[in-house]
Design a protein around this motif. Structure first.
Motif, PDB file in Angstrom:
ATOM      1  N   ALA A  88      18.371  31.305  68.484  1.00  0.00           N
ATOM      2  CA  ALA A  88      19.828  31.432  68.498  1.00  0.00           C
ATOM      3  C   ALA A  88      20.318  32.850  68.271  1.00  0.00           C
ATOM      4  O   ALA A  88      21.473  33.165  68.572  1.00  0.00           O
ATOM      5  CB  ALA A  88      20.430  30.506  67.440  1.00  0.00           C
ATOM      6  N   THR A  89      19.453  33.738  67.747  1.00  0.00           N
ATOM      7  CA  THR A  89      19.917  35.090  67.417  1.00  0.00           C
ATOM      8  C   THR A  89      19.266  36.198  68.234  1.00  0.00           C
ATOM      9  O   THR A  89      19.902  37.199  68.551  1.00  0.00           O
ATOM     10  CB  THR A  89      19.667  35.396  65.928  1.00  0.00           C
ATOM     11  N   LEU A  90      17.988  36.021  68.560  1.00  0.00           N
ATOM     12  CA  LEU A  90      17.264  37.092  69.232  1.00  0.00           C
ATOM     13  C   LEU A  90      16.927  36.782  70.689  1.00  0.00           C
ATOM     14  O   LEU A  90      16.725  37.708  71.474  1.00  0.00           O
ATOM     15  CB  LEU A  90      15.969  37.412  68.471  1.00  0.00           C
ATOM     16  N   ILE A  91      16.849  35.505  71.048  1.00  0.00           N
ATOM     17  CA  ILE A  91      16.494  35.156  72.422  1.00  0.00           C
ATOM     18  C   ILE A  91      17.751  34.885  73.240  1.00  0.00           C
ATOM     19  O   ILE A  91      18.129  35.674  74.105  1.00  0.00           O
ATOM     20  CB  ILE A  91      15.526  33.961  72.463  1.00  0.00           C
ATOM     21  N   ASP A  92      18.433  33.763  72.976  1.00  0.00           N
ATOM     22  CA  ASP A  92      19.669  33.511  73.750  1.00  0.00           C
ATOM     23  C   ASP A  92      20.908  34.110  73.070  1.00  0.00           C
ATOM     24  O   ASP A  92      21.958  34.211  73.694  1.00  0.00           O
ATOM     25  CB  ASP A  92      19.852  32.020  74.041  1.00  0.00           C
ATOM     26  N   GLN A  93      20.785  34.477  71.776  1.00  0.00           N
ATOM     27  CA  GLN A  93      21.853  35.149  71.025  1.00  0.00           C
ATOM     28  C   GLN A  93      23.168  34.360  70.998  1.00  0.00           C
ATOM     29  O   GLN A  93      24.244  34.920  70.814  1.00  0.00           O
ATOM     30  CB  GLN A  93      22.083  36.562  71.578  1.00  0.00           C
ATOM     31  N   THR A  94      23.059  33.040  71.160  1.00  0.00           N
ATOM     32  CA  THR A  94      24.250  32.188  71.171  1.00  0.00           C
ATOM     33  C   THR A  94      25.016  32.270  69.867  1.00  0.00           C
ATOM     34  O   THR A  94      26.248  32.185  69.857  1.00  0.00           O
ATOM     35  CB  THR A  94      23.839  30.728  71.436  1.00  0.00           C
ATOM     36  N   LEU A  95      24.305  32.413  68.763  1.00  0.00           N
ATOM     37  CA  LEU A  95      24.975  32.434  67.462  1.00  0.00           C
ATOM     38  C   LEU A  95      25.930  33.616  67.331  1.00  0.00           C
ATOM     39  O   LEU A  95      27.003  33.497  66.737  1.00  0.00           O
ATOM     40  CB  LEU A  95      23.938  32.477  66.335  1.00  0.00           C
ATOM     41  N   PHE A  96      25.565  34.755  67.892  1.00  0.00           N
ATOM     42  CA  PHE A  96      26.400  35.955  67.768  1.00  0.00           C
ATOM     43  C   PHE A  96      27.413  36.099  68.905  1.00  0.00           C
ATOM     44  O   PHE A  96      28.381  36.838  68.763  1.00  0.00           O
ATOM     45  CB  PHE A  96      25.508  37.201  67.743  1.00  0.00           C
ATOM     46  N   ASN A  97      27.181  35.432  70.008  1.00  0.00           N
ATOM     47  CA  ASN A  97      28.051  35.576  71.176  1.00  0.00           C
ATOM     48  C   ASN A  97      29.425  34.968  70.895  1.00  0.00           C
ATOM     49  O   ASN A  97      29.519  33.794  70.548  1.00  0.00           O
ATOM     50  CB  ASN A  97      27.411  34.889  72.385  1.00  0.00           C
ATOM     51  N   PRO A  98      30.520  35.743  71.028  1.00  0.00           N
ATOM     52  CA  PRO A  98      31.851  35.203  70.737  1.00  0.00           C
ATOM     53  C   PRO A  98      32.347  34.210  71.778  1.00  0.00           C
ATOM     54  O   PRO A  98      33.347  33.514  71.536  1.00  0.00           O
ATOM     55  CB  PRO A  98      32.738  36.457  70.720  1.00  0.00           C
ATOM     56  N   ALA A  99      31.703  34.107  72.916  1.00  0.00           N
ATOM     57  CA  ALA A  99      32.135  33.151  73.942  1.00  0.00           C
ATOM     58  C   ALA A  99      31.924  31.728  73.443  1.00  0.00           C
ATOM     59  O   ALA A  99      30.929  31.436  72.761  1.00  0.00           O
ATOM     60  CB  ALA A  99      31.354  33.383  75.231  1.00  0.00           C
ATOM     61  N   PRO A 100      32.843  30.790  73.743  1.00  0.00           N
ATOM     62  CA  PRO A 100      32.678  29.394  73.305  1.00  0.00           C
ATOM     63  C   PRO A 100      31.457  28.760  73.951  1.00  0.00           C
ATOM     64  O   PRO A 100      31.045  29.130  75.051  1.00  0.00           O
ATOM     65  CB  PRO A 100      33.975  28.714  73.756  1.00  0.00           C
TER      66      PRO A 100
END
Length: 337
Positions: A88-100
């Motif tokens: 969630a943080t280093l591969i797809d980075q979804t956690l940091f991405n501000p997009a919904p």
């Protein structure tokens, strides 16, 4: 009479049969984590080619490393948490991405921590979700299908190293594809902090369970009760409000579940059927949630709903086969030589 093709000299199974559990886990992990969840619709089943190296590769590595070290489920779950943070943080980075996450999603804003750039409710959901459904449930099901090899390595050192390469390459492909689509990249402090958390969780995974705990008095509850508790706990976790109260409730629920399952697992009679029942309860939650997410994501076409039904029925069939094997193995042990 000729020797069966799968048998190797000395009565050992052939190479394909020896690695079959690992191959099964390789496919089952992404199927449970993304397709049964409804996050990826059945019409995009071809995506397994892209998802399996990261999901399945990660599950195999965690399982093999844990079993080679002689550790058990606390280690698997904590390594699953490390995997969840890594993805969630280093591969797809979804956690940091501000997009919904999807149209209409407001989960990020409700518990946003501005100084860290991520949502607390999402951090908890991604970490626990991957630990349970991407890693824990698939491993529990496949290990139950091969009771005689449930706690032994499935791969040799070359196979494990090959899996590590597959995992890294698969992660890089997903990282590059998502980066090209979104154009987002987490900041260096975010990535460094996330890497530190991954390392801490991995270290913690091998600091727990290094010494066997004494069994407590009394018998473990019946498997059906364990499965019901697993379903209630996992359903309550995914249904909690996406706010600070829901985050606190989720943490409390995890703590209570860990204590209860820990006590049950030390009781007399705890075995593979109990572990499978616990996984089955979480699997049932995922099956219900899958249909809901298809509608939320706007992908609930007739073809996808039929495909989702097939996935659920397939998961149920796999669970029943595993349950039958676990029960027969338990009866054989009780009967003795």
């Amino acid at each position: 009479m000729t020797r069966p093709a799968q048998a190797a000299p000395g009565g050992r199974p052939g190479p394909l049969r020896r690695v079959a559990p690992a191959l099964g886990l390789f496919l089952l992990s992404p199927l449970v984590a993304e397709y049964l969840l409804g996050n990826v619709p059945p019409s995009e089943l071809w995506g397994l080619v892209v998802l399996a190296p990261m999901y399945g590769g990660g599950a195999i590595i965690i399982r093999e490393v844990t079993r080679r070290a002689g550790r058990g489920w606390p280690t698997i779950i904590l390594l699953g948490c490390a995997y969840g943070v890594l993805e969630a943080t280093l591969i797809d980075q979804t956690l940091f991405n501000p997009a919904p996450l999807f149209e209409g999603d407001v989960s990020r804003g409700s518990t946003l921590i501005p100084a860290l750039g991520f949502s607390a409710v999402n951090a908890l959901g991604f970490t626990v979700g991957h630990a349970v459904w991407s890693i824990g449930v698939p491993i529990a099901v496949v290990e139950t299908l091969v009771p005689r090899r449930a706690t032994t390595p499935w791969l040799g050192i070359p196979g494990l190293l090959f899996t590590c390469v597959v995992f890294v390459l698969g992660s890089l492909v997903l990282f590059g594809g998502i980066r090209d689509d979104s154009g987002f990249m987490a900041s260096p402090p975010q990535r460094i902090g996330a890497a530190a958390v991954v390392v801490l969780l991995a270290v913690a995974a091998f600091l727990v369970g290094w010494r066997s705990r004494p069994a407590k008095d009394g018998r473990s509850p019946k498997p059906w009760l364990v499965g019901t508790a697993g379903f209630v706990a996992s359903a309550a976790f995914v249904a909690r409000p996406e706010d600070w109260w829901g985050t606190a409730a989720g943490i409390a629920l995890i703590a209570v579940t860990a204590v209860v399952v820990g006590r049950w697992s030390r009781g007399d009679g705890w075995g593979a059927t109990h572990r499978l029942a616990l996984a089955g309860g979480a699997l049932l939650t995922q099956a219900f949630l899958g249909f809901l997410l298809l509608f939320l994501h706007g992908t609930a076409t007739t073809a996808n709903l039929i495909g989702q039904t097939v996935l659920v029925l397939g998961a149920l069939a796999l669970f029943l086969v595993a349950h039958r094997g676990a029960r027969e193995a338990g009866e054989a042990r009780e009967a003795g030589p």
